[in-house]
Design a protein around this motif. Structure first.
Motif, PDB file in Angstrom:
ATOM      1  N   SER A  50       0.805  -1.221   0.000  1.00 35.83           N
ATOM      2  CA  SER A  50       0.000   0.000   0.000  1.00 35.83           C
ATOM      3  C   SER A  50       0.842   1.278   0.000  1.00 35.83           C
ATOM      4  O   SER A  50       0.342   2.343  -0.309  1.00 35.83           O
ATOM      5  CB  SER A  50      -0.935   0.005   1.217  1.00 35.83           C
ATOM      6  N   LEU A  51       2.116   1.191   0.346  1.00 37.63           N
ATOM      7  CA  LEU A  51       2.966   2.396   0.347  1.00 37.63           C
ATOM      8  C   LEU A  51       3.329   2.801  -1.077  1.00 37.63           C
ATOM      9  O   LEU A  51       3.517   1.947  -1.938  1.00 37.63           O
ATOM     10  CB  LEU A  51       4.268   2.138   1.119  1.00 37.63           C
ATOM     11  N   GLN A  52       3.470   4.123  -1.295  1.00 37.13           N
ATOM     12  CA  GLN A  52       3.855   4.610  -2.623  1.00 37.13           C
ATOM     13  C   GLN A  52       5.199   4.025  -3.050  1.00 37.13           C
ATOM     14  O   GLN A  52       5.393   3.626  -4.194  1.00 37.13           O
ATOM     15  CB  GLN A  52       3.907   6.136  -2.602  1.00 37.13           C
ATOM     16  N   GLU A  53       6.149   3.956  -2.094  1.00 36.13           N
ATOM     17  CA  GLU A  53       7.484   3.399  -2.394  1.00 36.13           C
ATOM     18  C   GLU A  53       7.367   1.946  -2.880  1.00 36.13           C
ATOM     19  O   GLU A  53       8.073   1.524  -3.783  1.00 36.13           O
ATOM     20  CB  GLU A  53       8.360   3.408  -1.130  1.00 36.13           C
ATOM     21  N   GLU A  54       6.475   1.170  -2.245  1.00 36.57           N
ATOM     22  CA  GLU A  54       6.319  -0.244  -2.598  1.00 36.57           C
ATOM     23  C   GLU A  54       5.768  -0.372  -4.014  1.00 36.57           C
ATOM     24  O   GLU A  54       6.199  -1.218  -4.798  1.00 36.57           O
ATOM     25  CB  GLU A  54       5.377  -0.932  -1.608  1.00 36.57           C
ATOM     26  N   GLN A  55       4.797   0.488  -4.325  1.00 36.85           N
ATOM     27  CA  GLN A  55       4.171   0.412  -5.647  1.00 36.85           C
ATOM     28  C   GLN A  55       5.147   0.830  -6.743  1.00 36.85           C
ATOM     29  O   GLN A  55       5.175   0.241  -7.822  1.00 36.85           O
ATOM     30  CB  GLN A  55       2.912   1.292  -5.655  1.00 36.85           C
ATOM     31  N   GLN A  62       7.077  -2.963   4.119  1.00 34.12           N
ATOM     32  CA  GLN A  62       6.588  -3.264   5.457  1.00 34.12           C
ATOM     33  C   GLN A  62       5.591  -4.409   5.400  1.00 34.12           C
ATOM     34  O   GLN A  62       4.908  -4.593   4.407  1.00 34.12           O
ATOM     35  CB  GLN A  62       5.964  -2.022   6.104  1.00 34.12           C
ATOM     36  N   SER A  63       5.566  -5.204   6.470  1.00 33.99           N
ATOM     37  CA  SER A  63       4.649  -6.333   6.493  1.00 33.99           C
ATOM     38  C   SER A  63       3.219  -5.795   6.541  1.00 33.99           C
ATOM     39  O   SER A  63       2.950  -4.793   7.179  1.00 33.99           O
ATOM     40  CB  SER A  63       4.933  -7.219   7.708  1.00 33.99           C
ATOM     41  N   GLU A 458      21.700   0.481   2.337  1.00 39.26           N
ATOM     42  CA  GLU A 458      21.505   1.708   1.542  1.00 39.26           C
ATOM     43  C   GLU A 458      20.037   1.942   1.215  1.00 39.26           C
ATOM     44  O   GLU A 458      19.534   3.055   1.295  1.00 39.26           O
ATOM     45  CB  GLU A 458      22.322   1.613   0.242  1.00 39.26           C
ATOM     46  N   LEU A 459      19.338   0.854   0.824  1.00 36.23           N
ATOM     47  CA  LEU A 459      17.920   0.984   0.449  1.00 36.23           C
ATOM     48  C   LEU A 459      17.093   1.425   1.655  1.00 36.23           C
ATOM     49  O   LEU A 459      16.215   2.281   1.538  1.00 36.23           O
ATOM     50  CB  LEU A 459      17.403  -0.356  -0.101  1.00 36.23           C
ATOM     51  N   HIS A 460      17.384   0.861   2.818  1.00 33.50           N
ATOM     52  CA  HIS A 460      16.670   1.206   4.053  1.00 33.50           C
ATOM     53  C   HIS A 460      16.765   2.715   4.313  1.00 33.50           C
ATOM     54  O   HIS A 460      15.747   3.384   4.572  1.00 33.50           O
ATOM     55  CB  HIS A 460      17.282   0.412   5.210  1.00 33.50           C
ATOM     56  N   LEU A 461      17.993   3.269   4.225  1.00 33.15           N
ATOM     57  CA  LEU A 461      18.186   4.695   4.479  1.00 33.15           C
ATOM     58  C   LEU A 461      17.534   5.552   3.393  1.00 33.15           C
ATOM     59  O   LEU A 461      17.006   6.627   3.669  1.00 33.15           O
ATOM     60  CB  LEU A 461      19.677   5.027   4.586  1.00 33.15           C
ATOM     61  N   GLU A 462      17.560   5.062   2.164  1.00 35.19           N
ATOM     62  CA  GLU A 462      16.940   5.816   1.064  1.00 35.19           C
ATOM     63  C   GLU A 462      15.422   5.911   1.263  1.00 35.19           C
ATOM     64  O   GLU A 462      14.807   6.959   1.050  1.00 35.19           O
ATOM     65  CB  GLU A 462      17.247   5.114  -0.268  1.00 35.19           C
ATOM     66  N   ILE A 463      14.822   4.790   1.713  1.00 34.82           N
ATOM     67  CA  ILE A 463      13.371   4.777   1.963  1.00 34.82           C
ATOM     68  C   ILE A 463      13.038   5.759   3.094  1.00 34.82           C
ATOM     69  O   ILE A 463      12.054   6.504   3.020  1.00 34.82           O
ATOM     70  CB  ILE A 463      12.901   3.345   2.353  1.00 34.82           C
ATOM     71  N   THR A 469      11.072  13.365   3.272  1.00 31.93           N
ATOM     72  CA  THR A 469      10.871  14.459   2.309  1.00 31.93           C
ATOM     73  C   THR A 469       9.499  14.397   1.635  1.00 31.93           C
ATOM     74  O   THR A 469       8.838  15.416   1.488  1.00 31.93           O
ATOM     75  CB  THR A 469      11.969  14.433   1.230  1.00 31.93           C
ATOM     76  N   ARG A 470       9.065  13.176   1.259  1.00 34.53           N
ATOM     77  CA  ARG A 470       7.834  13.079   0.470  1.00 34.53           C
ATOM     78  C   ARG A 470       6.583  12.939   1.331  1.00 34.53           C
ATOM     79  O   ARG A 470       5.598  13.637   1.126  1.00 34.53           O
ATOM     80  CB  ARG A 470       7.937  11.894  -0.494  1.00 34.53           C
TER      81      ARG A 470
END
Length: 704
Positions: A50-55, A62-63, A458-463, A469-470
């Motif tokens: 459901s998160l924008q990042e996931e889509q 996240q579970s 790296e991905l964890h910190l980027e998310i 910010t978003r």
């Protein structure tokens, strides 16, 4: 929906990244009637993402929890389902889900078999003693191989896998699945999205294959039960389906075996049978062992709670999500009942909490409840002081359930707000993220004025940066990711004094502590039954009252504070045993603060004498590459100070198991793609800390 616990299953879907977990979850929601149109991960429309990042990324971050009904043999069951991430940076999400589940379905890619993260997930499930089914997915993929994938479960996981299905064909020729228990062929219709399953006799071309797998299945099931073994030895064909199912269920719940199914979730083949198998072989909540905990007032006293609504209430917080309406706190209820509007106790901090609202979750949507009970997974609103890993219980019958273990971050970066307004909002935002994600850390460095955030990759910190910010609309500038080094000692130092003496106009300050330090690993501490906290073992060996008892905790506090701030470059000191051996005090001038300072001084001086060293995080890196690029890839790993510990061939593909320092792996994925024309892939996870070579240590410290 059924509330009888015999008709409830709490299951999770977990696997390596890209094995098809979310697609399996999506199909399950569709076939149980929870959604009426299937979303697709590759289109960014999956319900559980459901998160924008996931889509946008097509991955689970996240579970997500949901509840759905399933009709099986004329009875309605309730399935509480959790879809977990596959990426190692979000391994905490898998960890906390497995802690509260009664069973899991491990999904494997039919072409790749057991992959790096599959092993991690499997180990996590072993730690929490979670019974598992295995689903070999993507049998419609070119190069899919059931024999190979099944074999990799046996060899790489060391699991007693028992096939209860085998595929009819693979790749574009996948026709359906064979049920080995009843020796029936099953076909999924393409007209109604795979809702209709047609059964028939096994086609002649698959008869030999089916017989081969059935023989393996019957033999392995017979080994689970002495009575069945005798029956099998006298006549292998005399075992009935009911007998085999009962033995397989008992073996699965006892973690002695793992049933294996197969299919192709994207092509809608085999998904409903996962739910049938979950009911047949995975435990309902009251078939798990009683949940164990300790008495908050007397932690050596063990307590337990049966999975029953008649027992006193106990639940574990396994996730906190910030929401517009207030924090949504996810609970697994182990015993008793929970009503909307009730008051519960958090025995960890002694605070009472109000459960103002109670919800059954469906990904980001929810259904209000008035009451719920043992065996259920729900979300509540109204809790203010309860976080992931905390226990909630009946105020009159307190119990603290076993806490979860969270991994230490391995990577960090500096972050600074753009404006004064952003600065004000940043502190609150970081607190919110810390509450939601226990594997995330943030701290403010007084000397440099920087805020440092730390995470699992790296991905964890980027998310997290994107979230700030978003989603939270906070302007921030970020530095480059940095490695989370640690410090240790390689030698010993005996009887080092730390003397803190200050005389001012009135009462002075006097603290005197003598310590010895030596290196110790976590395993050595456990073997010697010593308590290691934050990498430090503190032992009080003072005799004769040379330091009054009330000042010993102050010395320990000073030692731990000094360890947290480091000796060489400000990195936390770990794997050190500190023994307080002697000291002295002053009747008037000694105080807790003075002994804190004495402990810190003694520790710093002792570590300086005991040859301090810098530890760097080492990653376990698994690279899958076409064999033609093996030379390039192995040469590149060597240039990154890495070593290949194992190499295996899978057809024309080579799989390399390597150990490489994290500092050498920034941007590795991009570089790997360019040297293999985009045909290689990699997965990594934290492995251990090792001492850094002196030359490189000096370089790192020079940049401080």
């Amino acid at each position: 929906m059924a509330t009888d616990l015999n008709f409830v299953r709490n299951i999770g879907i977990c696997a390596h990244i890209d094995a098809g977990k979310t697609t399996v979850s999506e199909r399950i929601l569709f076939y149980t009637g929870k959604i009426h149109r299937m979303g697709e991960v590759h289109e960014g429309t999956a319900t559980m993402d459901s998160l924008q990042e996931e889509q946008e990324r097509g991955i689970t971050i996240q579970s997500a929890a949901t509840s759905c009904p399933w009709d099986y043999n004329g009875k309605e069951y309730k399935i509480n389902l959790i879809d977990t991430p596959g990426h190692v940076d979000f391994t905490i999400e898998v960890e906390r889900s497995l802690r509260v589940l009664d069973g899991a379905c491990a999904v494997f890619d039919g072409k790749e078999g057991v992959e790096a993260q599959s092993e991690t997930v499997w180990r996590q499930a072993e730690r929490y003693r979670v019974p598992r089914l295995c689903f070999i997915n993507k049998m419609d993929k070119l190069g899919a191989d059931f024999d190979f994938s099944f074999g990799s479960i046996l060899t790489r996981l060391g699991a007693n896998a028992i096939p209860i299905q085998c595929p009819m064909g693979f790749g574009n020729d996948l026709k359906g699945v064979i049920d080995l228990m009843r020796m029936k062929a099953m076909y999924w219709s393409t007209e109604d999205d795979g809702r209709t399953i047609t059964e028939g006799e096994i086609p002649e071309e698959f008869q030999d294959e089916a017989e081969k797998w059935r023989t393996i299945m019957v033999e392995k099931i017979a080994e689970l039960d002495d009575a069945l073994t005798e029956k099998y030895l006298s006549d292998p064909s005399s075992l009935t389906v009911d007998e085999m199912k009962a033995a397989l269920r008992k073996g699965t719940i006892g973690l002695r075996c793992f049933p294996v199914l197969c299919g192709a979730a994207l092509k809608r083949v085999g998904v409903q049978k996962i739910l049938d198998a979950a009911i047949d072989y995975l435990p309902c909540p009251n078939e798990r062992e009683d949940v164990e905990g300790v008495d908050p007032k007397e932690t050596s006293k063990k307590l337990s709670r049966p999975h029953s609504e008649d027992a006193p209430f106990s639940a574990l917080v396994f996730k906190v999500v910030s929401d517009i309406a207030g924090n949504l706190t996810y609970l697994r209820i182990y015993s008793g009942k929970l009503d909307k509007g009730s008051r519960v106790l958090n025995p960890g901090n002694g605070k009472r909490e109000n459960v103002s609202r109670l919800y059954e979750m469906h990904s980001k949507d929810r259904t209000a409840l008035d009451t719920t009970g043992a065996g259920q997974i729900v979300a509540v609103v109204g809790l203010k002081d309860s976080f992931t890993g905390d226990t909630l219980c009946d105020p009159d019958n307190p119990i603290i359930l076993e806490r979860m273990v969270f991994p230490e971050p391995v990577i960090s970066m500096s972050i600074e707000p753009v404006t004064a307004d952003d600065k004000k909002k940043l502190g609150e935002a970081l607190t919110t993220i810390r509450r939601e994600d226990p594997s995330f850390r943030s701290n403010y460095n007084e000397e440099t004025g920087e805020t440092i955030i730390s995470g699992m990759g790296e991905l964890h910190l980027e998310i997290i940066k994107n979230k700030l910010t978003r989603d939270m609309k906070i302007g921030v500038n970020v530095g480059k990711p940095r490695v989370a080094y640690r410090e240790t000692i390689v030698g010993t130092a005996k009887d080092v004094r730390g003397l803190f003496k200050k005389q001012t106009g009135g009462r002075g300050q006097y603290g005197d502590a003598v310590v010895s330090v030596s290196p110790i690993t976590k395993e050595e501490a456990e073997a010697q039954e010593l308590v290691m906290k934050d990498g430090i073992v503190f032992e009080d060996s003072v005799t004769g009252g040379v330091i009054p008892r009330e000042f010993i905790p102050s010395v320990e506090y000073g030692v731990r504070q000094a360890a947290a701030s480091g000796i060489l470059g400000g990195y936390p000191v770990i794997n050190v045993k500190v023994e307080l051996v002697f000291g002295s005090y002053h009747d008037v001038d000694s105080s807790q603060i003075a002994f804190e300072q004495a402990g810190a001084l003694a520790f710093r001086e002792a570590c300086t004498r005991a040859k301090p060293a810098l530890l760097e995080p080492i990653m376990k890196l698994v690279v899958t590459t076409p064999d033609e690029f093996f030379g390039n890839v192995s040469g590149d790993i060597a240039s990154r100070r890495g070593q290949i510990v194992d190499s295996e061939m899978r057809g024309v593909t080579r799989v390399l198991h390597c150990e490489v320092p994290l500092s050498e792996l920034f941007g590795y994925t991009t570089s790997l793609r360019s040297m293999t024309q985009g045909r290689a892939s990699s997965a990594m996870e934290p492995l251990t800390y090792r001492i850094m070579p002196d030359r490189l240590k000096d370089e790192v410290l020079a940049k401080q």
